[in-house]
Design an enzyme around this catalytic site. Structure first.
Site, PDB file in Angstrom:
ATOM      1  N   GLU A 140       0.836  -1.214   0.030  1.00 10.66           N
ATOM      2  CA  GLU A 140      -0.185  -0.061   0.051  1.00 10.66           C
ATOM      3  C   GLU A 140       0.836   1.178   0.037  1.00 10.66           C
ATOM      4  O   GLU A 140       2.054   1.267   0.601  1.00 10.66           O
ATOM      5  CB  GLU A 140      -0.731  -0.066   1.467  1.00 10.66           C
ATOM      6  N   ASP A 141       0.497   2.242  -0.803  1.00 16.19           N
ATOM      7  CA  ASP A 141       1.302   3.677  -0.565  1.00 16.19           C
ATOM      8  C   ASP A 141       0.881   4.317   0.842  1.00 16.19           C
ATOM      9  O   ASP A 141       1.872   4.767   1.392  1.00 16.19           O
ATOM     10  CB  ASP A 141       0.632   4.564  -1.890  1.00 16.19           C
ATOM     11  N   ASP A 193      -4.338   5.176   6.062  1.00 22.55           N
ATOM     12  CA  ASP A 193      -4.914   6.445   6.706  1.00 22.55           C
ATOM     13  C   ASP A 193      -5.857   5.960   7.689  1.00 22.55           C
ATOM     14  O   ASP A 193      -5.440   5.856   8.913  1.00 22.55           O
ATOM     15  CB  ASP A 193      -5.909   7.280   5.516  1.00 22.55           C
ATOM     16  N   GLY A 204      -7.395   3.180   8.032  1.00 27.39           N
ATOM     17  CA  GLY A 204      -7.163   1.567   8.036  1.00 27.39           C
ATOM     18  C   GLY A 204      -8.413   0.914   7.543  1.00 27.39           C
ATOM     19  O   GLY A 204      -8.440  -0.322   7.287  1.00 27.39           O
TER      20      GLY A 204
HETATM   21  P1  XMP Z   1      -7.763   4.190   4.435  1.00 24.91           P
HETATM   22  O1  XMP Z   1      -8.579   5.364   5.310  1.00 24.91           O
HETATM   23  O2  XMP Z   1      -8.964   3.218   4.121  1.00 24.91           O
HETATM   24  O3  XMP Z   1      -7.366   4.753   3.255  1.00 24.91           O
HETATM   25  O4  XMP Z   1      -6.797   3.463   5.046  1.00 24.91           O
HETATM   26  C1  XMP Z   1      -6.419   4.259   2.612  1.00 24.91           C
HETATM   27  C2  XMP Z   1      -6.559   4.856   0.966  1.00 24.91           C
HETATM   28  O5  XMP Z   1      -6.806   6.594   0.939  1.00 24.91           O
HETATM   29  C3  XMP Z   1      -5.852   7.064   0.290  1.00 24.91           C
HETATM   30  N1  XMP Z   1      -5.307   8.056   0.853  1.00 24.91           N
HETATM   31  C4  XMP Z   1      -4.553   9.122   0.361  1.00 24.91           C
HETATM   32  N2  XMP Z   1      -4.000   9.588  -0.862  1.00 24.91           N
HETATM   33  N3  XMP Z   1      -2.880  11.358  -0.164  1.00 24.91           N
HETATM   34  C5  XMP Z   1      -3.328  10.423  -1.018  1.00 24.91           C
HETATM   35  O6  XMP Z   1      -3.048  10.708  -2.229  1.00 24.91           O
HETATM   36  C6  XMP Z   1      -3.124  11.129   1.236  1.00 24.91           C
HETATM   37  O7  XMP Z   1      -2.851  11.767   2.011  1.00 24.91           O
HETATM   38  C7  XMP Z   1      -4.033   9.944   1.533  1.00 24.91           C
HETATM   39  N4  XMP Z   1      -4.560   9.372   2.692  1.00 24.91           N
HETATM   40  C8  XMP Z   1      -5.336   8.283   2.217  1.00 24.91           C
HETATM   41  C9  XMP Z   1      -5.088   5.912  -0.479  1.00 24.91           C
HETATM   42  O8  XMP Z   1      -5.531   5.601  -1.646  1.00 24.91           O
HETATM   43  C10 XMP Z   1      -5.014   4.876   0.609  1.00 24.91           C
HETATM   44  O9  XMP Z   1      -4.805   3.597  -0.260  1.00 24.91           O
HETATM   45 MG    MG Z   2      -4.164   3.743  -2.488  1.00 21.01          MG
END
Ligand code: XMP
Ligand code: MG
Length: 180
Positions: free
Chosen positions: A104-105, A108, A110
């Site tokens: 995963e990149d 956030d 989760g």
């Molecule tokens: P959750 O909340 O499910 O989110 O952990 C994970 C996905 O949300 C995107 N994400 C971001 N993308 N900048 C981005 O370009 C950010 O700061 C950011 N925060 C969350 C991302 O696609 C990740 O897979």
């Molecule tokens: Mg992503």
């Protein structure tokens, strides 16, 4: 060369993690994975779109025999989570009995992965680990065990190194943080 702030739409982003810092960190992560997976032939499961650049660097940094596949999950639009997780590309591989490393990149809240893990478990892999380049610990609402991570960052929006703001900024070699 000192990186300059940049504008996308009406937002401004400032340089946050340089390309050379990223390179060093990914090397470290690759080494950690190599220590555990030198002989396990792991399957890297890359979460598109954001993780494609990190994954390309990480699999080369690991230097272990492995396989790579991709899936696409959706829960995020614009600057905040939409609260729904959808599998947009289904896995074709038989993952039964195999060690999986999810790539995963950024993690956030989760939510995306915590919804995806039980779906993956149903196919009975031998193990599931998570490698995330960035983790927003303060934002985490769904507990997740993250096995390998690059940086823990504050709860600010970031772009670059695969990460986008409405599909823009993925190509940037460094990571930039949104300026309030
Ligand atoms: P959750 O909340 O499910 O989110 O952990 C994970 C996905 O949300 C995107 N994400 C971001 N993308 N900048 C981005 O370009 C950010 O700061 C950011 N925060 C969350 C991302 O696609 C990740 O897979
Ligand atoms: Mg992503």
């Amino acid at each position: 060369m000192k990186l300059q702030p940049l504008n996308i739409g009406d937002l401004t982003f400032q340089p946050y993690i340089s390309a050379s810092e990223i390179r060093e960190k990914v090397e470290e992560m690759g080494q950690q994975i190599r220590e555990r997976h030198a002989h396990s032939n792991p399957l890297f499961l890359v979460i598109l779109n954001g993780a494609f650049i990190f994954a390309a660097d990480l699999v080369r940094a690991c230097q272990v025999p492995c396989e790579i596949t991709f899936t696409r999950l959706s829960s995020y639009e614009g600057l905040s989570s939409t609260g729904q997780v959808e599998t947009l590309i289904e896995l074709n591989e038989d993952i039964k009995g195999r060690p999986i490393i999810i790539v995963e990149d950024i993690i956030d809240t989760g939510k995306t992965l915590s919804h995806f893990l039980p779906i993956l478990q149903k196919s009975a892999p031998s193990s599931i680990e998570i490698a995330a380049f960035l983790v927003k610990r303060e934002a985490m609402e769904y507990p997740l065990k993250i096995d390998y991570w690059g940086y823990e960052i504050p709860n600010d929006f970031v772009i670059g190194y695969g990460l986008d703001f409405d599909e823009k900024g993925r190509e940037l070699p460094a990571i930039y943080q949104k300026v309030d």
